[in-house]
Write an enzyme that holds these catalytic residues in place. Sequence first.
Site, short mmCIF file in Angstrom:
data_model
loop_
_atom_site.label_atom_id
_atom_site.label_comp_id
_atom_site.label_asym_id
_atom_site.label_seq_id
_atom_site.Cartn_x
_atom_site.Cartn_y
_atom_site.Cartn_z
N CYS A 130 0.84 -1.20 0.00
CA CYS A 130 0.00 0.00 0.00
C CYS A 130 0.88 1.25 0.00
O CYS A 130 1.50 1.55 -1.02
CB CYS A 130 -0.98 -0.04 1.18
SG CYS A 130 -2.36 1.10 0.95
N HIS A 153 -3.63 -5.00 0.40
CA HIS A 153 -3.13 -5.41 1.73
C HIS A 153 -3.11 -6.93 1.84
O HIS A 153 -4.02 -7.52 2.43
CB HIS A 153 -3.98 -4.79 2.84
CG HIS A 153 -3.62 -3.37 3.14
ND1 HIS A 153 -2.59 -3.03 4.00
CD2 HIS A 153 -4.14 -2.21 2.69
CE1 HIS A 153 -2.50 -1.71 4.07
NE2 HIS A 153 -3.42 -1.18 3.29
N GLU A 201 -1.44 -8.81 3.71
CA GLU A 201 -1.34 -9.32 5.09
C GLU A 201 -2.72 -9.60 5.67
O GLU A 201 -2.90 -10.52 6.48
CB GLU A 201 -0.53 -8.35 5.97
CG GLU A 201 -1.24 -7.12 6.46
CD GLU A 201 -1.44 -6.04 5.39
OE1 GLU A 201 -1.08 -6.26 4.22
OE2 GLU A 201 -1.99 -4.97 5.74
#
Length: 247
Positions: free
Chosen positions: A116, A220, A222
């Site tokens: 990001c 994102h 994660e």
Amino acid sequence: MTDRPIIGISASLIQETTGPFLGINRVGAAHEYSEAVRQSGGVPVILPVCSDRATALAQTQLIDGLLLTGGADVSTLAYGEEPQPLLQATQPERDYFEATLLDGAIARELPVLGICRGLQMLNVFFGGTLYQDLSDRKSELVLQHRQSNHPTLGSHHVEVAANSHLATIVGTTSLLVNSFHHQAIKDKGIGLKLVAHSADGIVEAVEQPNYPFMVGVQWHPEMLAAAHEPAAQHLFSAFVAAAQNHR
Ligand code: MN
């Protein structure tokens, strides 16, 4: 000494907004970053923002891979623009810190993963620019890049270039990703290859082909990895494996 690769995770400055510590900055990052690294076999360490160059460079001597996390807008001063009305708060101290981490990491040819804001930092680091707000970009098709749904849910698709490192990693050229950004790459940084786009033409991933492992993604992973989404897990696994090889 561990045999596992040490992954440095760049911290955000998080300002207290109430209480006796009003205005004090904490350093931290979403737990999902360190969990994704841990689940891929890496040892996550948070790198607190350090304002002097020597200390930040010393931090890069301790790690086998660098993860640049999401967060505040990059200062427009870093890419030679005046601030426009829809720019949000910036943290120039963090920008300087992360640029220094990149100097140190690149000198050692450490694997780098930008997420990001991390993708945007990579672009600015290599001399590129950003749309200060996606509304600055005139396009016939406009997608929602700040989803309302939970970050573990994908919202829009990206098309990944077939001849890219990223496509090899994720094993597909079409990905459903989450989206939490109001800025995007405008002019490309020197040497970077744009390797994924959304249907409205927004750059969603970059790579530095003349470098062992440098990938930036606008989404994102994660958060998706926390929901066991395979492509996101593959991305972290490839990053941690590259760090292991470098070790
Ligand atoms: Mn997006």
